[in-house]
Scaffold this active site. Structure first.
Site, PDB file in Angstrom:
ATOM      1  N   ARG A   1       0.814  -1.210   0.000  1.00 16.97           N
ATOM      2  CA  ARG A   1       0.000   0.000   0.000  1.00 16.97           C
ATOM      3  C   ARG A   1       0.850   1.263   0.000  1.00 16.97           C
ATOM      4  NH1 ARG A   1      -3.072   1.980  -2.610  1.00 16.97           N
ATOM      5  NH2 ARG A   1      -4.119  -0.023  -2.548  1.00 16.97           N
TER       6      ARG A   1
ATOM      7  N   LYS B   1       4.532  38.975  -3.102  1.00 16.05           N
ATOM      8  CA  LYS B   1       3.170  38.695  -3.528  1.00 16.05           C
ATOM      9  C   LYS B   1       2.222  39.793  -3.046  1.00 16.05           C
ATOM     10  CE  LYS B   1       1.930  34.327  -3.503  1.00 16.05           C
ATOM     11  NZ  LYS B   1       1.901  34.052  -4.971  1.00 16.05           N
TER      12      LYS B   1
ATOM     13  N   GLU C   1       4.598  39.871  -7.859  1.00 16.79           N
ATOM     14  CA  GLU C   1       3.250  39.557  -8.345  1.00 16.79           C
ATOM     15  C   GLU C   1       2.424  40.832  -8.419  1.00 16.79           C
ATOM     16  OE1 GLU C   1       0.657  36.189  -6.624  1.00 16.79           O
ATOM     17  OE2 GLU C   1      -0.148  38.009  -5.707  1.00 16.79           O
TER      18      GLU C   1
ATOM     19  N   LYS D   1       2.298  25.135  -3.648  1.00 16.88           N
ATOM     20  CA  LYS D   1       1.066  24.499  -3.154  1.00 16.88           C
ATOM     21  C   LYS D   1       1.212  22.985  -3.232  1.00 16.88           C
ATOM     22  CE  LYS D   1      -1.751  28.454  -4.513  1.00 16.88           C
ATOM     23  NZ  LYS D   1      -2.827  28.961  -5.410  1.00 16.88           N
TER      24      LYS D   1
END
Length: 285
Positions: free
Chosen positions: A98, A165, A199, A133
């Protein structure tokens, strides 16, 4: 990026989580002398990633287990293709099954999705890149899978590059500070080999960012028309990255606006694990 030491450390943690006191089912049902041969088979088409991670699950469970990889990371395959074979103690094979599958299914899912994005922008010269992410603790694994799918990796961590950002800019604005001067000051504080990306989410933010000397300008959530306008305004003075609302249906159109890089968090945070199966044959030694 994905070293043997990193693979072993992460896979061992997963094995310990899955069987902290042994595999009581195999120990109760499977004779200690039983051996097994298992085949990793594709149940759908895709791109392989994580072959060495899959093998590590069996190697770390029992060093005597032999894993032969039939395909290399980055290879395409069709449904029904054999990707690897595993032979060894039946108990060991069943115990590692697994964990090996969890890794190779997820990583191959990422590689397959990335390849679809890369193919969609084929011939444009645009790079498809991932983002931060990623699943906590699995960034190196998932970034490796993106590369196996033909994609490019963004900065690996907050330590690798300056990337201002929207929230960084919000703090500067709230304090009445100039973005242009902030970029120039940042340049003085970082190594000469490090690049600066900023950004923006509006056209009017671009010129002050360029005046500060940013190396990369990310156009975030721009419409196609705004992307074309932004590319024309930047006019080669910086690398142009597009991000936000990138899908397989829109990525070709985004590439056609003239941007250099398209980044998408979906490559890692919204991926579906690929359907791969491990068919095990158990026999007495």
């Amino acid at each position: 990026m994905l070293t043997t030491a990193h693979i072993d450390r992460t896979v061992q943690t997963a094995l310990d989580e899955d069987a902290p006191s042994g595999d009581v089912t195999s120990e109760a049902f499977i004779p200690e002398t039983a051996t097994a041969r298992a085949v990793l088979r594709a149940r759908e088409a895709g791109v392989l990633a994580g072959g060495e991670v899959f093998a590590a699950a069996f190697r770390l469970t029992d060093a005597a287990t032999a894993v032969h990889l039939e395909r290399a990371d980055g290879d395409r395959f069709e449904a029904g293709d054999v990707l690897a074979t595993v032979t060894g103690s039946a108990r060991a094979v069943l115990r590692a099954e697994r964990i090996g599958l969890n890794f190779v299914q997820r990583l191959s899912g990422i590689a397959t999705l990335t390849r679809a994005f890369v193919d969609a922008v084929g011939g444009t010269g645009v790079r498809i890149a991932d983002t931060r992410k990623t699943t906590p603790g699995l960034r190196a694994f998932e970034r490796h899978a993106v590369a196996a799918g033909g994609g490019s990796n963004h900065r690996f961590s907050l330590s690798d590059a300056v990337m201002a950002k929207d929230n960084h800019l919000a703090v500067l604005t709230a304090r009445g500070l100039s973005v242009t001067e902030a970029i120039r000051a940042a340049r003085e504080r970082i190594p000469h080999t490090m690049r600066i990306e900023v950004e923006v989410d509006r056209i009017d933010q671009i010129e002050p960012v360029l005046a500060g000397g940013a190396d990369i300008v990310m156009l975030d959530n721009f419409t196609l028309e705004q992307l074309r306008e932004g590319v024309a305004l930047i006019a080669g003075r910086a690398v142009v990255e597009a991000s936000g609302n990138v899908t397989l249906a829109t990525v070709r159109q985004i590439a056609a606006t003239g941007v250099d890089v398209i980044s998408s968090g979906a490559l890692t945070h919204s991926v579906r694990s690929l359907d791969l199966g491990l068919d095990v044959e158990v026999a007495e030694a």
